[in-house]
Scaffold this motif. Structure first.
Motif, PDB file in Angstrom:
ATOM      1  N   SER A  25     -74.669 -23.399-144.843  1.00  0.00           N
ATOM      2  CA  SER A  25     -73.910 -24.138-143.834  1.00  0.00           C
ATOM      3  C   SER A  25     -72.554 -24.543-144.388  1.00  0.00           C
ATOM      4  O   SER A  25     -71.519 -24.408-143.744  1.00  0.00           O
ATOM      5  CB  SER A  25     -74.676 -25.390-143.406  1.00  0.00           C
ATOM      6  OG  SER A  25     -73.820 -26.263-142.705  1.00  0.00           O
ATOM      7  N   ALA A  26     -72.567 -25.042-145.627  1.00  0.00           N
ATOM      8  CA  ALA A  26     -71.321 -25.541-146.217  1.00  0.00           C
ATOM      9  C   ALA A  26     -70.349 -24.399-146.510  1.00  0.00           C
ATOM     10  O   ALA A  26     -69.167 -24.472-146.197  1.00  0.00           O
ATOM     11  CB  ALA A  26     -71.636 -26.325-147.489  1.00  0.00           C
ATOM     12  N   ILE A  27     -70.860 -23.327-147.114  1.00  0.00           N
ATOM     13  CA  ILE A  27     -69.980 -22.223-147.509  1.00  0.00           C
ATOM     14  C   ILE A  27     -69.699 -21.331-146.312  1.00  0.00           C
ATOM     15  O   ILE A  27     -70.622 -20.849-145.667  1.00  0.00           O
ATOM     16  CB  ILE A  27     -70.632 -21.393-148.633  1.00  0.00           C
ATOM     17  CG1 ILE A  27     -70.812 -22.267-149.872  1.00  0.00           C
ATOM     18  CG2 ILE A  27     -69.782 -20.159-148.949  1.00  0.00           C
ATOM     19  CD1 ILE A  27     -71.758 -21.687-150.881  1.00  0.00           C
ATOM     20  N   LEU A  29     -66.070 -20.038-143.595  1.00  0.00           N
ATOM     21  CA  LEU A  29     -64.627 -19.859-143.433  1.00  0.00           C
ATOM     22  C   LEU A  29     -63.868 -21.048-143.974  1.00  0.00           C
ATOM     23  O   LEU A  29     -62.709 -20.932-144.360  1.00  0.00           O
ATOM     24  CB  LEU A  29     -64.307 -19.668-141.952  1.00  0.00           C
ATOM     25  CG  LEU A  29     -64.900 -18.409-141.322  1.00  0.00           C
ATOM     26  CD1 LEU A  29     -64.667 -18.414-139.813  1.00  0.00           C
ATOM     27  CD2 LEU A  29     -64.274 -17.170-141.942  1.00  0.00           C
ATOM     28  N   GLY A  30     -64.510 -22.211-144.001  1.00  0.00           N
ATOM     29  CA  GLY A  30     -63.862 -23.410-144.538  1.00  0.00           C
ATOM     30  C   GLY A  30     -63.413 -23.207-145.974  1.00  0.00           C
ATOM     31  O   GLY A  30     -62.360 -23.708-146.382  1.00  0.00           O
ATOM     32  N   ASN A  31     -64.174 -22.468-146.750  1.00  0.00           N
ATOM     33  CA  ASN A  31     -63.827 -22.252-148.154  1.00  0.00           C
ATOM     34  C   ASN A  31     -62.822 -21.132-148.336  1.00  0.00           C
ATOM     35  O   ASN A  31     -61.925 -21.216-149.162  1.00  0.00           O
ATOM     36  CB  ASN A  31     -65.076 -21.850-148.956  1.00  0.00           C
ATOM     37  CG  ASN A  31     -66.222 -22.802-148.747  1.00  0.00           C
ATOM     38  OD1 ASN A  31     -66.693 -22.974-147.619  1.00  0.00           O
ATOM     39  ND2 ASN A  31     -66.659 -23.443-149.804  1.00  0.00           N
ATOM     40  N   PHE A 107     -63.615 -22.826-131.934  1.00  0.00           N
ATOM     41  CA  PHE A 107     -62.494 -22.142-132.585  1.00  0.00           C
ATOM     42  C   PHE A 107     -62.955 -21.381-133.834  1.00  0.00           C
ATOM     43  O   PHE A 107     -62.399 -20.351-134.199  1.00  0.00           O
ATOM     44  CB  PHE A 107     -61.349 -23.107-132.920  1.00  0.00           C
ATOM     45  CG  PHE A 107     -61.613 -24.037-134.075  1.00  0.00           C
ATOM     46  CD1 PHE A 107     -61.469 -23.614-135.385  1.00  0.00           C
ATOM     47  CD2 PHE A 107     -62.020 -25.336-133.852  1.00  0.00           C
ATOM     48  CE1 PHE A 107     -61.716 -24.474-136.448  1.00  0.00           C
ATOM     49  CE2 PHE A 107     -62.268 -26.204-134.912  1.00  0.00           C
ATOM     50  CZ  PHE A 107     -62.121 -25.766-136.214  1.00  0.00           C
ATOM     51  N   TYR A 108     -64.008 -21.878-134.461  1.00  0.00           N
ATOM     52  CA  TYR A 108     -64.555 -21.210-135.648  1.00  0.00           C
ATOM     53  C   TYR A 108     -65.044 -19.808-135.269  1.00  0.00           C
ATOM     54  O   TYR A 108     -64.881 -18.844-136.007  1.00  0.00           O
ATOM     55  CB  TYR A 108     -65.713 -22.054-136.154  1.00  0.00           C
ATOM     56  CG  TYR A 108     -66.162 -21.815-137.578  1.00  0.00           C
ATOM     57  CD1 TYR A 108     -65.701 -22.627-138.610  1.00  0.00           C
ATOM     58  CD2 TYR A 108     -67.088 -20.823-137.890  1.00  0.00           C
ATOM     59  CE1 TYR A 108     -66.142 -22.457-139.909  1.00  0.00           C
ATOM     60  CE2 TYR A 108     -67.527 -20.645-139.184  1.00  0.00           C
ATOM     61  CZ  TYR A 108     -67.056 -21.465-140.193  1.00  0.00           C
ATOM     62  OH  TYR A 108     -67.504 -21.290-141.479  1.00  0.00           O
ATOM     63  N   GLY A 109     -65.634 -19.725-134.059  1.00  0.00           N
ATOM     64  CA  GLY A 109     -66.116 -18.434-133.566  1.00  0.00           C
ATOM     65  C   GLY A 109     -64.979 -17.438-133.402  1.00  0.00           C
ATOM     66  O   GLY A 109     -65.162 -16.235-133.611  1.00  0.00           O
ATOM     67  N   PHE A 229     -64.622 -32.912-145.657  1.00  0.00           N
ATOM     68  CA  PHE A 229     -65.737 -33.046-144.708  1.00  0.00           C
ATOM     69  C   PHE A 229     -66.058 -31.706-144.055  1.00  0.00           C
ATOM     70  O   PHE A 229     -67.215 -31.327-143.898  1.00  0.00           O
ATOM     71  CB  PHE A 229     -65.414 -34.086-143.629  1.00  0.00           C
ATOM     72  CG  PHE A 229     -65.348 -35.497-144.158  1.00  0.00           C
ATOM     73  CD1 PHE A 229     -66.300 -35.961-145.054  1.00  0.00           C
ATOM     74  CD2 PHE A 229     -64.343 -36.369-143.760  1.00  0.00           C
ATOM     75  CE1 PHE A 229     -66.247 -37.254-145.549  1.00  0.00           C
ATOM     76  CE2 PHE A 229     -64.284 -37.666-144.247  1.00  0.00           C
ATOM     77  CZ  PHE A 229     -65.234 -38.112-145.150  1.00  0.00           C
ATOM     78  N   PHE A 230     -64.997 -30.988-143.661  1.00  0.00           N
ATOM     79  CA  PHE A 230     -65.200 -29.704-142.988  1.00  0.00           C
ATOM     80  C   PHE A 230     -65.947 -28.748-143.910  1.00  0.00           C
ATOM     81  O   PHE A 230     -66.943 -28.128-143.525  1.00  0.00           O
ATOM     82  CB  PHE A 230     -63.836 -29.109-142.609  1.00  0.00           C
ATOM     83  CG  PHE A 230     -63.924 -27.877-141.755  1.00  0.00           C
ATOM     84  CD1 PHE A 230     -63.944 -27.976-140.372  1.00  0.00           C
ATOM     85  CD2 PHE A 230     -63.975 -26.605-142.322  1.00  0.00           C
ATOM     86  CE1 PHE A 230     -64.023 -26.840-139.576  1.00  0.00           C
ATOM     87  CE2 PHE A 230     -64.058 -25.467-141.524  1.00  0.00           C
ATOM     88  CZ  PHE A 230     -64.083 -25.586-140.151  1.00  0.00           C
ATOM     89  N   SER A 231     -65.478 -28.659-145.143  1.00  0.00           N
ATOM     90  CA  SER A 231     -66.051 -27.682-146.054  1.00  0.00           C
ATOM     91  C   SER A 231     -67.505 -28.008-146.390  1.00  0.00           C
ATOM     92  O   SER A 231     -68.334 -27.118-146.572  1.00  0.00           O
ATOM     93  CB  SER A 231     -65.214 -27.615-147.326  1.00  0.00           C
ATOM     94  OG  SER A 231     -65.596 -26.500-148.083  1.00  0.00           O
TER      95      SER A 231
HETATM   96  N1  PFF Z   1     -68.744 -26.014-143.696  1.00  0.00           N
HETATM   97  C1  PFF Z   1     -68.406 -24.891-142.880  1.00  0.00           C
HETATM   98  C2  PFF Z   1     -67.348 -24.077-143.596  1.00  0.00           C
HETATM   99  O1  PFF Z   1     -66.821 -24.526-144.607  1.00  0.00           O
HETATM  100  O2  PFF Z   1     -67.040 -22.993-143.142  1.00  0.00           O
HETATM  101  C3  PFF Z   1     -67.964 -25.292-141.497  1.00  0.00           C
HETATM  102  C4  PFF Z   1     -68.838 -26.333-140.866  1.00  0.00           C
HETATM  103  C5  PFF Z   1     -70.175 -26.066-140.621  1.00  0.00           C
HETATM  104  C6  PFF Z   1     -68.331 -27.596-140.578  1.00  0.00           C
HETATM  105  C7  PFF Z   1     -71.006 -27.038-140.105  1.00  0.00           C
HETATM  106  C8  PFF Z   1     -69.139 -28.589-140.055  1.00  0.00           C
HETATM  107  C9  PFF Z   1     -70.477 -28.291-139.837  1.00  0.00           C
HETATM  108  F1  PFF Z   1     -71.241 -29.219-139.362  1.00  0.00           F
END
Ligand code: PFF
Length: 458
Positions: A25-27, A29-31, A107-109, A229-231
């Motif tokens: 979940s964390a890793i 597009l954010g990274n 927007f992530y999509g 937070f996003f990442s």
């Molecule tokens: N953490 C994800 C990323 O870095 O791509 C994006 C993300 C997923 C943000 C789930 C928030 C979330 F709840």
């Protein structure tokens, strides 16, 4: 394993599975997409230093708090707040998370769709010849301004996400993360090794690693905080939802620590690829959301079998995005299942359709529709606006309220009791209590108040 999961909600098959899924979940597009471009826009290494401080002093304690709340209540974000503080307004914090999940997913999509499109393009040989930075930038502009392509890719990607969430938690999410995340790590290491040995890599490495604190602006702090937070997927209840699936015997604190470490490692590696390659190609670090899509294709062309390597990279990045969008979609879906008693299938179908509609303006915001590409008054495009509003501010407000809730309403003693279940030791308890009660709320509140007073939103 988790005690008596509620109907229609799954449980993780193993501890490793949980960590990989939370890291999945964390890793994303954010990274690899967001981190390099915000570093590029905010002056480089000085931003990275502030970012790292935020990850470990604010992000990690909030992650522990979210996972703990999820495991204790065994609920979605709204239900979790309601279980601890029934009949109170705290539920709205959970609801903010549900809305934020849909906002981010929309927007992530779109960006995940571009990634998938770049996989197909690379595989088809579009980038197999040596190309200049200008050529690569022109390919990107042409690609994102084609509405049929971007909308089609958004639809494809949302359907892929929906398919996995449709099948339920453990077989879908866990399996995907277990196999593919390590492969992505290996590819990133190879790419970083190539990038740092390019001619002209030196200035790129300096920009990225040698802090020049005079480059800090007032916008640096909210951006770095939002990026943390996003990442880490914090501030909207994704980790509450995932925590509700973790076993009582698993050690929450070490799980949170590992996820923060992995996530940071991947982001730092991505920067190690992008900045040397960017300076080598003579591009501007402040190129915004198109940065990685413009920098990477010319880099692949310098590698042996670059076409296949590049295709493998974009495919893995698409999959990393998928393990993140799964968690974004799982938040509203688990809310609708638990609180509205919808079936999983109905919840998935309705949420996906709503997200698609909300995502279309973002898919059209890069040349396809003029006013969406340059919003009147804001001076930015619609996707960037969504990215800042949901990706920075919503997550920051959500994390602030969560820290106050766990620190004061639920209380650190009750939370620590949940963490110390089954004999788990929590040596860092006083440190965590200080961070969650004082440092996190104060730092986040100061940053938000500053933004509101100065009106420097973007
Ligand atoms: N953490 C994800 C990323 O870095 O791509 C994006 C993300 C997923 C943000 C789930 C928030 C979330 F709840």
């Amino acid at each position: 394993m988790a005690s008596a999961p509620a109907p229609a909600r799954g449980a993780w098959n193993s501890r490793v599975g949980f960590i990989l899924a939370a890291a999945g979940s964390a890793i994303g597009l954010g990274n690899i997409w967001r981190f390099p471009y915000v570093v590029g826009e905010n002056g480089g290494a000085a931003f990275v230093v502030i970012y790292l401080g935020f990850v470990f002093l604010i992000g990690a304690p909030v992650m522990i708090a979210e996972l703990t709340l999820g495991r204790r209540t065994q609920r979605n974000p709204v239900g979790a707040f309601a279980a601890i503080a029934p009949g109170s307004l705290w539920q709205f914090v959970g609801l903010l998370g549900v809305i934020t999940g849909v906002g981010i997913l929309s927007f992530y999509g779109v960006v995940a769709g571009w990634t998938f499109g770049y996989f197909l393009k690379t595989l088809g040989g579009s980038f197999s010849h040596t190309m200049t930075a200008e050529q690569s930038a022109a390919v990107f502009t042409g690609f994102v301004s084609n509405w049929l392509v971007t909308c089609g890719l958004l639809l494809t990607f949302l359907l892929l996400t929906a398919l996995i969430v449709w099948r339920g938690v453990s077989d879908g999410i866990e399996l995907t993360s277990k196999i593919l995340m390590p492969v992505l790590l290996v590819l990133l290491i190879i790419l970083a090794a190539r990038a740092v040995t390019l001619s002209g890599a030196g200035p790129g490495l300096r920009f990225y690693l040698a802090p020049d604190f005079s480059k800090i602006t007032p916008q640096t702090f909210p951006t770095a905080l939002g990026q943390a937070f996003f990442s880490l997927s914090l501030g909207m209840g994704a980790m509450i939802t995932y925590g509700s699936y973790i076993g009582k015997r698993d050690h929450l604190v070490s799980a949170a620590g590992l996820v923060c470490l992995f996530d940071t490692l991947i982001a730092l590696l991505a920067g190690l690829i992008i900045f040397p390659a960017l300076f080598h190609a003579g591009l501007n670090p402040a190129s915004g959301v198109g940065l990685v899509f413009q920098v990477l294709p010319p880099l692949f062309a310098t590698l042996p079998a670059g076409q296949f390597f590049g295709a493998a990279f974009f495919l893995l990045l698409t999959i990393a995005a998928l393990t993140s969008t799964i968690s974004l979609l799982e938040v509203p879906v688990s809310y609708l299942i638990d609180e509205w008693k919808w079936s999983r299938h109905k919840a998935v179908a309705v949420t996906t359709l709503g997200t698609l509609l909300l995502g279309l303006p973002s898919a059209l915001a890069f040349g396809a529709v003029g006013w969406l590409s340059q919003l009147p008054g804001a001076g930015i495009d619609f996707l960037t606006l969504m990215n800042i509003v949901f990706g920075n501010y919503s997550l920051s407000v959500g994390s602030l309220l969560l820290a106050v809730f766990v620190g004061y309403r639920w209380g650190v003693a009750a939370a620590a009791e949940e963490i110390e279940q089954a004999g788990a030791r929590f040596g860092l308890r006083p440190v965590w209590a200080f961070l969650i009660r004082f440092l996190c709320p104060v730092a986040v509140a100061v940053i938000i108040i500053y933004i509101v007073f100065t009106g420097n939103y973007f």
